[in-house]
Design a protein around this motif. Sequence first.
Motif, PDB file in Angstrom:
ATOM      1  N   VAL A 121      51.057  49.541  31.638  1.00 47.82           N
ATOM      2  CA  VAL A 121      49.973  50.223  32.359  1.00 47.82           C
ATOM      3  C   VAL A 121      50.558  51.189  33.383  1.00 47.82           C
ATOM      4  CG1 VAL A 121      48.076  49.878  34.000  1.00 47.82           C
ATOM      5  CG2 VAL A 121      48.234  48.440  31.963  1.00 47.82           C
ATOM      6  N   GLN A 122      51.575  50.762  34.113  1.00 52.73           N
ATOM      7  CA  GLN A 122      52.184  51.638  35.112  1.00 52.73           C
ATOM      8  C   GLN A 122      52.782  52.885  34.465  1.00 52.73           C
ATOM      9  OE1 GLN A 122      51.969  51.472  38.383  1.00 52.73           O
ATOM     10  NE2 GLN A 122      53.109  53.363  38.555  1.00 52.73           N
ATOM     11  N   ARG A 123      53.384  52.700  33.298  1.00 51.63           N
ATOM     12  CA  ARG A 123      53.994  53.840  32.599  1.00 51.63           C
ATOM     13  C   ARG A 123      52.925  54.776  32.028  1.00 51.63           C
ATOM     14  NH1 ARG A 123      57.046  51.220  28.944  1.00 51.63           N
ATOM     15  NH2 ARG A 123      55.458  51.371  27.353  1.00 51.63           N
ATOM     16  N   LEU A 137      37.872  44.347  29.143  1.00 55.56           N
ATOM     17  CA  LEU A 137      38.549  45.536  28.651  1.00 55.56           C
ATOM     18  C   LEU A 137      37.567  46.490  27.990  1.00 55.56           C
ATOM     19  CD1 LEU A 137      41.144  47.111  28.165  1.00 55.56           C
ATOM     20  CD2 LEU A 137      41.509  45.720  26.117  1.00 55.56           C
ATOM     21  N   ARG A 138      36.593  45.952  27.274  1.00 50.84           N
ATOM     22  CA  ARG A 138      35.583  46.785  26.603  1.00 50.84           C
ATOM     23  C   ARG A 138      34.904  47.717  27.607  1.00 50.84           C
ATOM     24  NH1 ARG A 138      33.516  45.914  21.945  1.00 50.84           N
ATOM     25  NH2 ARG A 138      34.025  43.706  21.910  1.00 50.84           N
ATOM     26  N   GLN A 139      34.538  47.192  28.766  1.00 52.20           N
ATOM     27  CA  GLN A 139      33.888  47.998  29.795  1.00 52.20           C
ATOM     28  C   GLN A 139      34.859  49.027  30.375  1.00 52.20           C
ATOM     29  OE1 GLN A 139      32.709  44.330  31.919  1.00 52.20           O
ATOM     30  NE2 GLN A 139      30.800  45.452  32.296  1.00 52.20           N
ATOM     31  N   ALA A 140      36.087  48.583  30.613  1.00 52.44           N
ATOM     32  CA  ALA A 140      37.084  49.478  31.197  1.00 52.44           C
ATOM     33  C   ALA A 140      37.368  50.661  30.281  1.00 52.44           C
ATOM     34  CB  ALA A 140      38.368  48.705  31.488  1.00 52.44           C
ATOM     35  N   VAL A 141      37.401  50.416  28.982  1.00 48.85           N
ATOM     36  CA  VAL A 141      37.619  51.500  28.019  1.00 48.85           C
ATOM     37  C   VAL A 141      36.488  52.518  28.125  1.00 48.85           C
ATOM     38  CG1 VAL A 141      37.671  52.067  25.556  1.00 48.85           C
ATOM     39  CG2 VAL A 141      39.079  50.196  26.437  1.00 48.85           C
ATOM     40  N   ILE A 164      40.562  42.596  32.777  1.00 46.87           N
ATOM     41  CA  ILE A 164      41.649  43.407  33.334  1.00 46.87           C
ATOM     42  C   ILE A 164      42.625  42.497  34.072  1.00 46.87           C
ATOM     43  CG2 ILE A 164      42.208  45.267  34.949  1.00 46.87           C
ATOM     44  CD1 ILE A 164      40.708  46.098  32.315  1.00 46.87           C
ATOM     45  N   GLY A 165      42.116  41.534  34.803  1.00 52.69           N
ATOM     46  CA  GLY A 165      42.970  40.596  35.518  1.00 52.69           C
ATOM     47  C   GLY A 165      43.871  39.805  34.590  1.00 52.69           C
ATOM     48  N   GLU A 166      43.340  39.371  33.463  1.00 50.46           N
ATOM     49  CA  GLU A 166      44.147  38.623  32.497  1.00 50.46           C
ATOM     50  C   GLU A 166      45.258  39.499  31.922  1.00 50.46           C
ATOM     51  OE1 GLU A 166      41.173  35.396  30.486  1.00 50.46           O
ATOM     52  OE2 GLU A 166      40.727  37.521  30.118  1.00 50.46           O
ATOM     53  N   ILE A 167      44.932  40.733  31.639  1.00 53.87           N
ATOM     54  CA  ILE A 167      45.937  41.658  31.110  1.00 53.87           C
ATOM     55  C   ILE A 167      47.057  41.845  32.129  1.00 53.87           C
ATOM     56  CG2 ILE A 167      46.386  44.073  30.482  1.00 53.87           C
ATOM     57  CD1 ILE A 167      43.537  44.063  29.247  1.00 53.87           C
ATOM     58  N   LEU A 168      46.667  42.054  33.385  1.00 56.77           N
ATOM     59  CA  LEU A 168      47.656  42.363  34.410  1.00 56.77           C
ATOM     60  C   LEU A 168      48.476  41.154  34.839  1.00 56.77           C
ATOM     61  CD1 LEU A 168      45.673  44.956  36.527  1.00 56.77           C
ATOM     62  CD2 LEU A 168      47.401  45.366  34.761  1.00 56.77           C
TER      63      LEU A 168
END
Length: 70
Positions: free
Chosen positions: A23-25, A44-48, A10-14
Motif C-alpha cells: 500500500v505504501q508503495r 475493501l469493497r467500499q474502499a474500492v 482495511i484494518g485487517e489488510i493493514l
Amino acid sequence: MDLHNYQITIGEILQNQQARVLVQRQVPGLLGHPMLPMVQGMQLRQAVGFARKYASQRQIDEVLSQLEKL
C-alpha cells in the motif's frame, strides 16, 4: 491474501506487514492520512468504490491483484 470477496476490512489488510509495504508503495501517503483510523472498519469493497475517484480502474486492479498474491 484472502480478500474474502472484498469483504475484508482495511484494518485487517493493514495488519499484514507485506500489505502495508504494498500500500505504501502503490498509494504513497495513504498510511499517514488523518482519515485512515476512521476507515479501519470499512470493507475493501467500499474502499474500492471511493478509490475510483482518485485512481484508474487499471491501478485499482493492479493493487487488488498484488494483494491477492500475498
